[in-house]
Design an enzyme around this catalytic site. Structure first.
Site, PDB file in Angstrom:
ATOM      1  N   CYS A 140     -65.219  79.412 -43.496  1.00  0.00           N
ATOM      2  CA  CYS A 140     -65.231  77.959 -43.244  1.00  0.00           C
ATOM      3  C   CYS A 140     -65.272  77.199 -44.566  1.00  0.00           C
ATOM      4  O   CYS A 140     -66.333  77.060 -45.184  1.00  0.00           O
ATOM      5  CB  CYS A 140     -66.418  77.587 -42.375  1.00  0.00           C
ATOM      6  SG  CYS A 140     -66.517  75.818 -42.041  1.00  0.00           S
ATOM      7  N   CYS A 143     -67.446  74.066 -44.548  1.00  0.00           N
ATOM      8  CA  CYS A 143     -68.888  74.360 -44.633  1.00  0.00           C
ATOM      9  C   CYS A 143     -69.282  74.775 -46.053  1.00  0.00           C
ATOM     10  O   CYS A 143     -70.310  74.349 -46.565  1.00  0.00           O
ATOM     11  CB  CYS A 143     -69.278  75.513 -43.705  1.00  0.00           C
ATOM     12  SG  CYS A 143     -68.585  75.427 -42.063  1.00  0.00           S
ATOM     13  N   ASP A 144     -68.501  75.639 -46.663  1.00  0.00           N
ATOM     14  CA  ASP A 144     -68.960  76.318 -47.876  1.00  0.00           C
ATOM     15  C   ASP A 144     -68.198  75.967 -49.151  1.00  0.00           C
ATOM     16  O   ASP A 144     -68.617  76.359 -50.244  1.00  0.00           O
ATOM     17  CB  ASP A 144     -68.884  77.850 -47.660  1.00  0.00           C
ATOM     18  CG  ASP A 144     -69.791  78.292 -46.511  1.00  0.00           C
ATOM     19  OD1 ASP A 144     -70.862  77.687 -46.348  1.00  0.00           O
ATOM     20  OD2 ASP A 144     -69.414  79.216 -45.781  1.00  0.00           O
TER      21      ASP A 144
END
Ligand code: NDP
Length: 327
Positions: A140, A143-144
């Site tokens: 992701c 997300c990261d």
């Protein structure tokens, strides 16, 4: 009817942000929800390190910690959170039947499906090792990606997701190397053009991942192979992003619910959580291949609980009208 059958007003399947948010709303509405956690209690977020984009956590929070807090919040209002795996359903009649671990039978007036989706991974031992360690493997970018600002990363995949994520990473990272296993993309032409026209994205066609390299703690690079020339080479990188698709966890529903070709549940009424079966609602990634964020999953969990509550209220009102007419 056997004595072992349990009747519940609201059964929630899945324990990610969608399921727990549905549980918080359903329990506060006196629906006495029972929530089955599934095989991976806490869902996909338990495989993430820091969550920095969920509103309300200015200093960030780890994925597992966030899921513990969501569970506590749901339990505080009376949600019955249980371990167990739903192995079979029968949505053919008025009563929705569900089996837990092939044994226990539950009859539910409403069901909220929050079973999520699972990111696909290559399955290489080195990939899995650094994924488990939280050392630089992610599925992701949204997300990261932030953790790899001004660094060099590798992304594998050539669909719309890979293109979108590579483009997202290119705004944060010094360099993004994209590994495409065939000599062409699967993505739409416009998405492909966007990555091709981005200066700091290097596209390597006909290239497969041989190994994720690391120092035992964190990723330091990727060993790749050109399938045409046979050349094996190393690419320095601190992050390895996998964007080869997701699989929605919806197999057990396919006999009864309308799914798209990938298996995502189709909302029968767009803008609601309703499925094609009355009293069965869906929230989170099981119906969302576009946004796939914890906060959007939580939002649709709230929608599903409200839809379920209104459905039950309408059924009870119908029942009262029909019994008073009968009397
Ligand atoms: P896709 O299934 O479309 O693409 C998966 C990609 O990963 C393919 O290029 C595939 O290669 C590659 N791949 C699969 N397995 C491997 C492997 N083992 N090694 C290397 N590469 C591999 O998945 P997406 O998640 O990209 O998209 C899913 C759906 O969601 C699609 O319908 C897409 O259009 C949609 N979507 C739409 C978006 C938008 O409109 N903004 C954004 C994101 C997704 P190969 O081509 O060789 O099979």
């Amino acid at each position: 009817m056997s004595d072992t059958i349990e009747k519940v007003k609201c059964l929630i399947i899945g324990s990610g942000p969608a399921g727990y948010t549905a549980a918080i709303y359903a329990s506060r509405a006196n629906m006495e929800p029972v929530l089955y956690q599934g095989e991976q209690p806490g869902g996909q977020l338990t495989t993430t390190n820091d969550v920095e984009n969920f509103p309300g956590y200015p200093d960030g929070i780890t994925g597992p910690e966030m899921m513990i807090q969501l569970q506590k919040q749901a339990e505080r209002f009376g949600t019955d959170v249980r371990n167990g795996w739903i192995t079979k359903v029968d949505f053919s009649g008025d009563v929705h039947k569900v089996w837990v671990n092939d044994e226990k039978e539950i009859h539910a007036s409403t069901i909220i499906i929050s079973t999520g989706a699972s990111a696909k991974y290559l399955g290489l031992p080195s990939e899995q090792k650094y994924l488990q360690l939280g050392g630089g493997v992610s599925a992701c970018a949204v997300c990261d990606g932030f953790f790899y600002r001004n660094q060099e990363v590798v992304i594998v995949g050539a669909g719309d997701s890979a293109c979108e994520e590579a483009h997202y990473l290119s705004n944060l990272c010094k360099k993004v190397t994209m590994l495409v296993r065939r000599d062409e993309f699967r993505a739409s032409k416009i998405m492909e053009a966007r990555v091709r026209n981005t200066e700091n994205i290097e596209i390597l066609l006909n290239t497969e991942t041989v190994e994720v390299l690391g120092d035992g703690q964190v990723v330091t690079g990727v060993r790749a192979k050109n399938k045409v020339s046979g050349e094996v080479f190393d690419i320095p990188a601190t992050g390895f992003f996998v964007a080869i698709g997701h699989k929605p966890n919806t197999d057990i529903f396919k006999e009864y619910l309308d799914l798209d070709e990938t298996g995502y549940i189709i909302n029968a009424v767009p803008g609601t959580s309703k499925t094609n079966v009355e009293g069965v609602f869906v929230s989170g990634d099981a119906a969302d291949h576009v946004y796939r964020q914890a906060v959007t999953a939580a939002g649709t969990g709230c929608m599903a609980a409200l839809d379920a509550e209104r459905y039950l209220a309408a059924k009870e009102a119908d029942f009262e009208i029909s019994t008073s007419t009968y009397n």
